[in-house]
Design a protein around this motif. Sequence first.
Motif, PDB file in Angstrom:
ATOM      1  N   UNK A  16      11.073  -5.569   3.236  1.00 18.21           N
ATOM      2  CA  UNK A  16      11.313  -6.249   1.914  1.00 18.21           C
ATOM      3  C   UNK A  16      10.818  -5.703   0.907  1.00 18.21           C
ATOM      4  N   UNK A  17      11.182  -4.901  -0.175  1.00 15.48           N
ATOM      5  CA  UNK A  17      10.627  -4.441  -1.483  1.00 15.48           C
ATOM      6  C   UNK A  17       9.506  -3.444  -0.935  1.00 15.48           C
ATOM      7  N   UNK A  18       9.639  -2.585   0.090  1.00 22.54           N
ATOM      8  CA  UNK A  18       8.658  -1.787   0.558  1.00 22.54           C
ATOM      9  C   UNK A  18       9.140  -0.286   0.962  1.00 22.54           C
ATOM     10  N   UNK A  19      10.292  -0.193   0.548  1.00 24.75           N
ATOM     11  CA  UNK A  19      10.923   1.263   0.640  1.00 24.75           C
ATOM     12  C   UNK A  19       9.938   2.390   0.504  1.00 24.75           C
ATOM     13  N   UNK A  20       9.086   2.421  -0.680  1.00 22.15           N
ATOM     14  CA  UNK A  20       8.193   3.492  -1.057  1.00 22.15           C
ATOM     15  C   UNK A  20       7.258   3.609  -0.133  1.00 22.15           C
ATOM     16  N   UNK A  21       6.756   2.796   0.737  1.00 21.98           N
ATOM     17  CA  UNK A  21       5.661   2.936   1.764  1.00 21.98           C
ATOM     18  C   UNK A  21       5.999   3.056   3.103  1.00 21.98           C
ATOM     19  N   UNK A  22       7.363   3.050   3.323  1.00 21.17           N
ATOM     20  CA  UNK A  22       7.928   2.863   4.641  1.00 21.17           C
ATOM     21  C   UNK A  22       7.612   4.307   5.450  1.00 21.17           C
ATOM     22  N   UNK A  23       7.537   5.406   4.879  1.00 26.97           N
ATOM     23  CA  UNK A  23       7.379   6.515   5.423  1.00 26.97           C
ATOM     24  C   UNK A  23       6.140   6.773   5.887  1.00 26.97           C
ATOM     25  N   UNK A  24       5.072   5.970   5.231  1.00 31.63           N
ATOM     26  CA  UNK A  24       3.672   5.961   5.466  1.00 31.63           C
ATOM     27  C   UNK A  24       3.438   5.045   6.672  1.00 31.63           C
ATOM     28  N   UNK A  25       4.158   3.803   6.712  1.00 33.13           N
ATOM     29  CA  UNK A  25       4.173   3.009   7.672  1.00 33.13           C
ATOM     30  C   UNK A  25       4.595   3.495   9.164  1.00 33.13           C
ATOM     31  N   UNK A  26       5.527   4.172   9.035  1.00 30.71           N
ATOM     32  CA  UNK A  26       6.252   4.785  10.404  1.00 30.71           C
ATOM     33  C   UNK A  26       5.136   5.715  10.798  1.00 30.71           C
ATOM     34  N   UNK A  27       4.568   6.878  10.025  1.00 28.64           N
ATOM     35  CA  UNK A  27       3.865   7.901  10.417  1.00 28.64           C
ATOM     36  C   UNK A  27       2.623   7.283  10.850  1.00 28.64           C
ATOM     37  N   UNK A  28       2.042   6.189   9.996  1.00 30.86           N
ATOM     38  CA  UNK A  28       0.733   5.577  10.681  1.00 30.86           C
ATOM     39  C   UNK A  28       0.775   5.090  12.005  1.00 30.86           C
ATOM     40  N   UNK A  29       1.996   4.133  12.305  1.00 29.82           N
ATOM     41  CA  UNK A  29       2.174   3.619  13.465  1.00 29.82           C
ATOM     42  C   UNK A  29       2.527   4.865  14.726  1.00 29.82           C
ATOM     43  N   UNK A  30       3.287   5.795  14.430  1.00 31.40           N
ATOM     44  CA  UNK A  30       3.484   6.854  15.368  1.00 31.40           C
ATOM     45  C   UNK A  30       2.162   7.576  15.619  1.00 31.40           C
ATOM     46  N   UNK A  31       1.336   7.979  14.647  1.00 29.75           N
ATOM     47  CA  UNK A  31       0.080   8.646  14.863  1.00 29.75           C
ATOM     48  C   UNK A  31      -0.768   7.884  15.762  1.00 29.75           C
ATOM     49  N   UNK A  32      -0.826   6.612  15.308  1.00 30.99           N
ATOM     50  CA  UNK A  32      -1.804   5.894  16.117  1.00 30.99           C
ATOM     51  C   UNK A  32      -1.494   5.444  17.407  1.00 30.99           C
ATOM     52  N   UNK A  33      -0.135   4.950  17.889  1.00 29.17           N
ATOM     53  CA  UNK A  33       0.278   4.705  18.913  1.00 29.17           C
ATOM     54  C   UNK A  33       0.356   5.754  19.640  1.00 29.17           C
ATOM     55  N   UNK A  34       0.871   6.890  19.414  1.00 30.04           N
ATOM     56  CA  UNK A  34       0.738   8.159  20.188  1.00 30.04           C
ATOM     57  C   UNK A  34      -0.845   8.525  20.561  1.00 30.04           C
ATOM     58  N   UNK A  35      -1.594   8.264  19.828  1.00 28.85           N
ATOM     59  CA  UNK A  35      -3.135   8.745  20.171  1.00 28.85           C
ATOM     60  C   UNK A  35      -3.301   7.646  21.232  1.00 28.85           C
ATOM     61  N   UNK A  36      -3.078   6.474  21.443  1.00 33.10           N
ATOM     62  CA  UNK A  36      -3.605   5.555  22.205  1.00 33.10           C
ATOM     63  C   UNK A  36      -3.032   5.707  23.825  1.00 33.10           C
TER      64      UNK A  36
END
Length: 331
Positions: A16-36
């Motif tokens: 909600x109200x965070x469209x501008x940082x969604x790309x950053x969220x998805x990238x951070x989750x992807x990079x972190x979880x792939x590395x785990x």
Amino acid sequence: MRDTEAPEVSIVSPVYGCRDCLSQLVKSVTDTMDASGLSWELVLVDDCGPDHPWSLICQFAEEDARVRGVKLSRNHGQHLAIWAGLEVCRGEWTAVIDCDLQDDPEMLPALFEEAKESKVHALLVDRGDWSDSWIRRAASTQFYRLVKVLAGIEIKNVGNFGIYSRHMVDTLLKFREQEVFLPMMVALTGLPSRRSRIDRSARAAGESSYSPLRLLRLAAAIVVRFSDRPLKLSALVGFAFSTLAALISVYLLFGYLLGAFTVAGWTSVVLSLWFLSGLILVTLGIHGLYLGRVFAEVRRRPRLSVMYTTFDREGGKEAIPKGSDVSVDYD
């Protein structure tokens, strides 16, 4: 029955109200979880925000099947949006994080390991020091104090950020209340839990939708939903005033018989009437809040209305088309 290819970890984030940082969220989750090395899925729940993030969520889902989107038919609020994510998540462990990156996705692997090693069903994150304004922090502090006093359950400095076992999620989904509040309901399950402190990061986009007034309303709503202390308090106050009135009546009676009162005073009578009338109205208002809660529950309306998803619904049914007018209600 859950998907046989369910991931080890689900990450649920109400949007909600965070469209501008969604790309950053998805990238951070992807990079972190792939590395785990853990298998994972990210469930983004569009709570009909003003910046219309659904098209972006669909884009992420098309690029990576591990990103799953759910669009609600209207704004339901943060906690029901979380519930929509819990309804569809499939992991053995589930994390709930905010979409504005105040809950750092890079901490998730360590939290998952801590939860497993601790043998608890919920690892709740104490939010530590905040980067928000002092007004926002002070309002949150008073919010937690009010909930503790009136509801009798301490959730000090704990939000939605946390790690929850499959058993915890399944237990939470058994609660049938129309309105939900995750930290309180986790406490009500009685399942083992512990806390881990992580300082909150700065908000990457948007601003908090919880003003001091809204926090006050939320605290009042939580107290009414999860506690009967205000009812007991109103009964005690009524009993106390009845006792006081009886003592004063005895005093006045003896004074009258002894001739101590020669002129009847009207000020005390008027003030007493106004005060007691106000007390009666407040007490009736408290009872009215509880009656309203009962009314909301007995109507048995679906508490969630899902318009679209980006994935096949459970049970092999077809996915809801992204442009259709079909809506699905999750009771």
